[in-house]
Design an enzyme around this catalytic site. Structure first.
Site, mmCIF file in Angstrom:
data_model
loop_
_atom_site.group_PDB
_atom_site.id
_atom_site.type_symbol
_atom_site.label_atom_id
_atom_site.label_comp_id
_atom_site.label_asym_id
_atom_site.label_seq_id
_atom_site.Cartn_x
_atom_site.Cartn_y
_atom_site.Cartn_z
ATOM 1 N N PRO A 35 0.877 -1.168 -0.032
ATOM 2 C CA PRO A 35 0.117 -0.144 -0.093
ATOM 3 C C PRO A 35 0.996 1.226 0.051
ATOM 4 C CG PRO A 35 0.090 -0.822 2.213
ATOM 5 C CD PRO A 35 0.740 -1.874 1.298
ATOM 6 N N CYS A 118 2.027 2.248 10.218
ATOM 7 C CA CYS A 118 2.347 3.960 9.783
ATOM 8 C C CYS A 118 2.668 4.490 10.703
ATOM 9 C CB CYS A 118 0.780 3.970 9.081
ATOM 10 S SG CYS A 118 1.083 5.919 8.202
ATOM 11 N N HIS A 187 7.397 -5.033 8.630
ATOM 12 C CA HIS A 187 8.228 -4.279 8.087
ATOM 13 C C HIS A 187 9.479 -4.408 9.057
ATOM 14 C CE1 HIS A 187 9.212 -0.623 5.847
ATOM 15 N NE2 HIS A 187 10.177 -0.484 6.846
ATOM 16 N N GLY A 219 10.356 -4.381 3.025
ATOM 17 C CA GLY A 219 11.460 -3.433 3.375
ATOM 18 C C GLY A 219 12.436 -3.658 2.576
ATOM 19 N N ASP A 220 12.902 -2.594 1.774
ATOM 20 C CA ASP A 220 14.344 -2.759 0.917
ATOM 21 C C ASP A 220 14.362 -3.881 -0.315
ATOM 22 O OD1 ASP A 220 15.288 -0.813 2.763
ATOM 23 O OD2 ASP A 220 16.706 -2.536 3.829
ATOM 24 N N VAL A 242 7.191 -1.698 -2.259
ATOM 25 C CA VAL A 242 6.494 -0.624 -2.156
ATOM 26 C C VAL A 242 6.959 0.508 -2.814
ATOM 27 C CG1 VAL A 242 5.109 1.148 -0.636
ATOM 28 C CG2 VAL A 242 5.346 -0.910 0.208
ATOM 29 N N ARG A 243 8.279 0.958 -2.450
ATOM 30 C CA ARG A 243 8.867 2.077 -3.074
ATOM 31 C C ARG A 243 9.412 1.399 -4.618
ATOM 32 N NH1 ARG A 243 10.179 7.236 -1.985
ATOM 33 N NH2 ARG A 243 9.683 6.790 -0.045
#
Length: 340
Positions: A35, A118, A187, A219-220, A242-243
């Site tokens: 998300p 979050c 995460h 993560g990563d 995500v990113r």
């Protein structure tokens, strides 16, 4: 757009729990597009599914607004019959709002996720997101109530962060499992860990070793190679990006950078389904970052309307439309003019 959602129920094979089990039998990680606030909208979700994403999330949607405001429901959540496997991530701080929201969305999603990670300060002050990491009994009560009401018809996931003391996280996970959670995304950073600090994969591995339900590592993850490295390092059932997928929606298909066909597909999706100009611009800017000359990237970011952005692409690139030969197929950028 809830009225246009899937008719006749959800397909069993798109149940996220079944997908996790299928990937286990295939001896590979589940590929999850996580998300993103504002950016995990329908056009982007459709895009990443074209490039091997198994499970895709909506942005976090606040339950208190969704259940009380019809305008919020219309603006926050749109879907269609192709939008699957889909998990709607919920920001909630009480049982009542969570259950009411689940009642509203159940026909249109394959599962729901409770955001417990979050770190945004405004959300934490409201008792949402990472604030729940210190309220394991409340989280357990929220999970238990949803599962008692909906059972296996609505899989429930929670997305958490790690504590400084990993034993505290293990206990948190155990409480969630006892309450009936179907799987957990972890995460590998604490609430206060900067994103520049590597995710702690060793702690995620410890959680996986103690867990009874599937664990997704977050993560990563910025490439397919990262996904398999994290999968092997943590022993988790899947890997969430995500990113990484924001900058390269095709990463789970093994592309090192966004292929040009992906850009064309995104244009087709967001002009078909609708997306605010600035969101579409940001997506395209991220996809092309590092691939086009800096001057062109600046020019793209300085366009001020959809018309200007269409002109920009048509001036500099061969942007093919659906129905054109090789639409959505090309890998390298296709310049129309010599770049600046």
């Amino acid at each position: 757009m809830l009225s246009r959602a899937i008719m006749g129920g959800r397909k069993a094979e798109n149940n996220p729990v079944k997908i996790i089990e299928r990937c286990r039998k295939e001896n590979r990680p589940v590929f999850v597009a996580g998300p993103m606030v504002r950016y995990s909208k329908l056009p982007f979700r459709q895009l990443v599914r074209q490039y091997n994403a198994d499970i895709v999330y909506t942005p976090m949607i606040l339950a208190r607004e969704f259940v009380r405001n019809g305008n919020a429901r219309m603006s926050d959540f749109s879907t269609n019959w192709q939008d699957s496997s889909l998990i709607l991530q919920i920001g909630a701080n009480n049982v009542t709002d969570l259950v009411r929201m689940c009642e509203m969305v159940r026909p249109f999603v394959d599962g729901v996720g409770l955001n417990c990670g979050c770190p945004i300060k405004d959300q934490v002050r409201e008792g949402i997101g990472a604030a729940l990491m210190s309220k394991k009994d409340l989280v357990a009560d929220m999970i238990r109530t949803v599962k008692e009401k909906f059972g296996d018809s609505l899989p429930v996931e929670i997305k958490i962060r790690i504590h400084k003391d990993i034993n505290e996280t293990v206990e948190f996970v155990r409480c969630a499992e006892d309450a009936g959670v179907d799987f957990i995304t972890v995460h590998g950073r604490t609430q206060n860990t900067k994103s520049s600090v590597p995710a702690d994969l060793d702690k995620i591995r410890i959680i996986k070793e103690h867990a009874r339900v599937p664990i997704i590592s977050n993560g990563d993850c910025r490439s397919l190679e990262d996904a398999y490295r994290i999968y092997k390092k943590t022993g988790c059932n899947g890997v969430m990006a995500v990113r990484g997928v924001l900058y390269n929606p095709a990463m789970f298909a093994g592309y090192q950078k966004t292929p040009w066909g992906c850009v064309e597909l995104f244009w087709d999706y967001f002009t078909s389904y609708g997306l605010p100009f600035r969101l579409a611009q940001h997506h395209l800017s991220c996809m092309l970052e590092g691939q086009i000359p800096k001057a062109l990237h600046i020019e793209l970011n300085e366009t001020n309307s959809m018309v200007e952005m269409v002109d920009f692409f048509d001036n500099y690139f061969e942007l093919r439309r659906r129905g054109d030969k090789n639409f959505g197929q090309r890998i390298g950028l296709s310049y129309r003019k010599v770049e600046k």
